[in-house]
Design an enzyme around this catalytic site. Sequence first.
Site, PDB file in Angstrom:
ATOM      1  N   LYS A 120       0.837  -1.191   0.000  1.00  0.00           N
ATOM      2  CA  LYS A 120       0.000   0.000   0.000  1.00  0.00           C
ATOM      3  C   LYS A 120       0.885   1.261   0.000  1.00  0.00           C
ATOM      4  O   LYS A 120       2.100   1.175   0.225  1.00  0.00           O
ATOM      5  CB  LYS A 120      -0.925  -0.037   1.225  1.00  0.00           C
TER       6      LYS A 120
ATOM      7  N   TYR B  28     -11.896  -2.993  -2.690  1.00  0.00           N
ATOM      8  CA  TYR B  28     -12.390  -3.214  -1.326  1.00  0.00           C
ATOM      9  C   TYR B  28     -13.916  -3.311  -1.254  1.00  0.00           C
ATOM     10  O   TYR B  28     -14.506  -3.036  -0.215  1.00  0.00           O
ATOM     11  CB  TYR B  28     -11.893  -2.098  -0.399  1.00  0.00           C
TER      12      TYR B  28
ATOM     13  N   PHE C 129     -15.010   2.687   8.001  1.00  0.00           N
ATOM     14  CA  PHE C 129     -13.703   3.160   7.534  1.00  0.00           C
ATOM     15  C   PHE C 129     -13.520   3.028   6.019  1.00  0.00           C
ATOM     16  O   PHE C 129     -12.454   3.347   5.488  1.00  0.00           O
ATOM     17  CB  PHE C 129     -12.577   2.401   8.256  1.00  0.00           C
TER      18      PHE C 129
ATOM     19  N   ARG D 298      -0.873 -14.833   3.919  1.00  0.00           N
ATOM     20  CA  ARG D 298      -1.556 -14.119   5.004  1.00  0.00           C
ATOM     21  C   ARG D 298      -0.804 -14.284   6.325  1.00  0.00           C
ATOM     22  O   ARG D 298      -0.800 -13.393   7.170  1.00  0.00           O
ATOM     23  CB  ARG D 298      -2.988 -14.638   5.168  1.00  0.00           C
TER      24      ARG D 298
ATOM     25  N   THR E 229      -4.594  -8.329  10.786  1.00  0.00           N
ATOM     26  CA  THR E 229      -5.003  -7.036  10.212  1.00  0.00           C
ATOM     27  C   THR E 229      -4.518  -5.856  11.055  1.00  0.00           C
ATOM     28  O   THR E 229      -3.996  -4.883  10.526  1.00  0.00           O
ATOM     29  CB  THR E 229      -6.544  -6.991  10.109  1.00  0.00           C
TER      30      THR E 229
ATOM     31  N   ARG F 144       3.458  -7.117   9.177  1.00  0.00           N
ATOM     32  CA  ARG F 144       2.792  -6.053   9.941  1.00  0.00           C
ATOM     33  C   ARG F 144       3.302  -5.988  11.375  1.00  0.00           C
ATOM     34  O   ARG F 144       3.433  -4.907  11.951  1.00  0.00           O
ATOM     35  CB  ARG F 144       1.274  -6.252   9.918  1.00  0.00           C
TER      36      ARG F 144
ATOM     37  N   ASN G 103      -1.365  -0.339   7.628  1.00  0.00           N
ATOM     38  CA  ASN G 103      -0.768  -1.664   7.846  1.00  0.00           C
ATOM     39  C   ASN G 103       0.016  -2.194   6.631  1.00  0.00           C
ATOM     40  O   ASN G 103       0.272  -3.383   6.516  1.00  0.00           O
ATOM     41  CB  ASN G 103      -1.810  -2.661   8.366  1.00  0.00           C
TER      42      ASN G 103
ATOM     43  N   HIS H 273      -1.458  -5.626   1.599  1.00  0.00           N
ATOM     44  CA  HIS H 273      -2.713  -6.353   1.408  1.00  0.00           C
ATOM     45  C   HIS H 273      -2.406  -7.745   0.859  1.00  0.00           C
ATOM     46  O   HIS H 273      -1.509  -7.905   0.049  1.00  0.00           O
ATOM     47  CB  HIS H 273      -3.612  -5.625   0.399  1.00  0.00           C
TER      48      HIS H 273
ATOM     49  N   GLU I 193      -9.164 -10.662  -7.473  1.00  0.00           N
ATOM     50  CA  GLU I 193      -8.228  -9.541  -7.329  1.00  0.00           C
ATOM     51  C   GLU I 193      -7.138  -9.587  -8.396  1.00  0.00           C
ATOM     52  O   GLU I 193      -6.751  -8.545  -8.932  1.00  0.00           O
ATOM     53  CB  GLU I 193      -7.633  -9.532  -5.917  1.00  0.00           C
TER      54      GLU I 193
HETATM   55  P1  GTP Z   1      -6.183  -6.577   3.548  1.00  0.00           P
HETATM   56  O1  GTP Z   1      -5.150  -7.599   3.267  1.00  0.00           O
HETATM   57  O2  GTP Z   1      -5.722  -5.161   3.322  1.00  0.00           O
HETATM   58  O3  GTP Z   1      -7.507  -6.876   2.858  1.00  0.00           O
HETATM   59  O4  GTP Z   1      -6.404  -6.633   5.124  1.00  0.00           O
HETATM   60  P2  GTP Z   1      -7.149  -7.774   5.939  1.00  0.00           P
HETATM   61  O5  GTP Z   1      -7.723  -8.814   5.026  1.00  0.00           O
HETATM   62  O6  GTP Z   1      -6.218  -8.214   6.995  1.00  0.00           O
HETATM   63  O7  GTP Z   1      -8.337  -6.947   6.607  1.00  0.00           O
HETATM   64  P3  GTP Z   1      -9.754  -6.534   5.981  1.00  0.00           P
HETATM   65  O8  GTP Z   1      -9.906  -7.078   4.598  1.00  0.00           O
HETATM   66  O9  GTP Z   1     -10.786  -6.860   6.987  1.00  0.00           O
HETATM   67  O10 GTP Z   1      -9.626  -4.960   5.917  1.00  0.00           O
HETATM   68  C1  GTP Z   1      -9.018  -4.333   4.809  1.00  0.00           C
HETATM   69  C2  GTP Z   1      -8.202  -3.163   5.283  1.00  0.00           C
HETATM   70  O11 GTP Z   1      -9.053  -2.205   5.873  1.00  0.00           O
HETATM   71  C3  GTP Z   1      -7.192  -3.495   6.365  1.00  0.00           C
HETATM   72  O12 GTP Z   1      -5.970  -3.950   5.867  1.00  0.00           O
HETATM   73  C4  GTP Z   1      -7.021  -2.153   7.043  1.00  0.00           C
HETATM   74  O13 GTP Z   1      -6.076  -1.351   6.345  1.00  0.00           O
HETATM   75  C5  GTP Z   1      -8.388  -1.539   6.909  1.00  0.00           C
HETATM   76  N1  GTP Z   1      -9.141  -1.727   8.147  1.00  0.00           N
HETATM   77  C6  GTP Z   1      -9.700  -2.862   8.613  1.00  0.00           C
HETATM   78  N2  GTP Z   1     -10.304  -2.659   9.786  1.00  0.00           N
HETATM   79  C7  GTP Z   1     -10.120  -1.337  10.052  1.00  0.00           C
HETATM   80  C8  GTP Z   1     -10.519  -0.481  11.126  1.00  0.00           C
HETATM   81  O14 GTP Z   1     -11.153  -0.910  12.086  1.00  0.00           O
HETATM   82  N3  GTP Z   1     -10.147   0.827  11.035  1.00  0.00           N
HETATM   83  C9  GTP Z   1      -9.431   1.318   9.983  1.00  0.00           C
HETATM   84  N4  GTP Z   1      -9.089   2.601   9.977  1.00  0.00           N
HETATM   85  N5  GTP Z   1      -9.036   0.548   8.976  1.00  0.00           N
HETATM   86  C10 GTP Z   1      -9.382  -0.746   9.002  1.00  0.00           C
HETATM   87 MG    MG Z   2      -8.895  -8.339   3.355  1.00  0.00          MG
END
Ligand code: GTP
Ligand code: MG
Length: 151
Positions: A9, A49, A57, A85, A91, A102, A112, A115, A126
């Site tokens: 990112k 997303y 968010f 992962r 996350t 992370r 973070n 992705h 994707e």
């Molecule tokens: P990705 O690999 O980026 O998809 O992350 P993930 O699969 O571990 O988490 P998820 O798909 O649930 O969320 C996608 C992204 O949204 C995360 O990587 C974070 O950057 C963001 N995100 C998730 N939860 C929160 C939250 O509670 N607050 C904020 N600000 N960002 C969030």
């Molecule tokens: Mg995700």
Amino acid sequence: LERTFIAIKPDGVQRGLIAEIVSRFERKGFKLVAIKIVVPSKEFAQKHYHDLKERPFFNGLCDFLSSGPVVAMVWEGEGVIKYGRKLIGATDPQKSEPGTIRGDLAVVVGRNIIHGSDGPETAKDEIALWFSPSELVSYTSNAEKWIYEVN
Ligand code: GTP
Ligand code: MG
């Protein structure tokens, strides 16, 4: 072999962590089959997303993903979706184990740095969203016979 979509990112790019992140996947034994640097539009970020569109968010997340260069990649290998992962970590970086990307390199959930696709269906979708088929390179690396049990 299985393939997954991984993106560094804008925060990871700006912090100079491209090589560090690529290196972790490469040293593990996974194979890079596509890579490019792009600034996604906000509309594109919303597509990426789309699963999160009801979350509070979502708007900030899409603004952030489209705020600067992203390094988009496809990695290939046995179990790469799930293990990718694991390399990435939880996350929320406060909950990611040390030793994960992370856990070692990020502090808050909204920054973070990386992705990774969360399953076979999202990986397929994707990869198709970010890359055209001609951008995916199939090749054999000489290391493969030292990474896998092949006869
Ligand atoms: P990705 O690999 O980026 O998809 O992350 P993930 O699969 O571990 O988490 P998820 O798909 O649930 O969320 C996608 C992204 O949204 C995360 O990587 C974070 O950057 C963001 N995100 C998730 N939860 C929160 C939250 O509670 N607050 C904020 N600000 N960002 C969030
Ligand atoms: Mg995700």
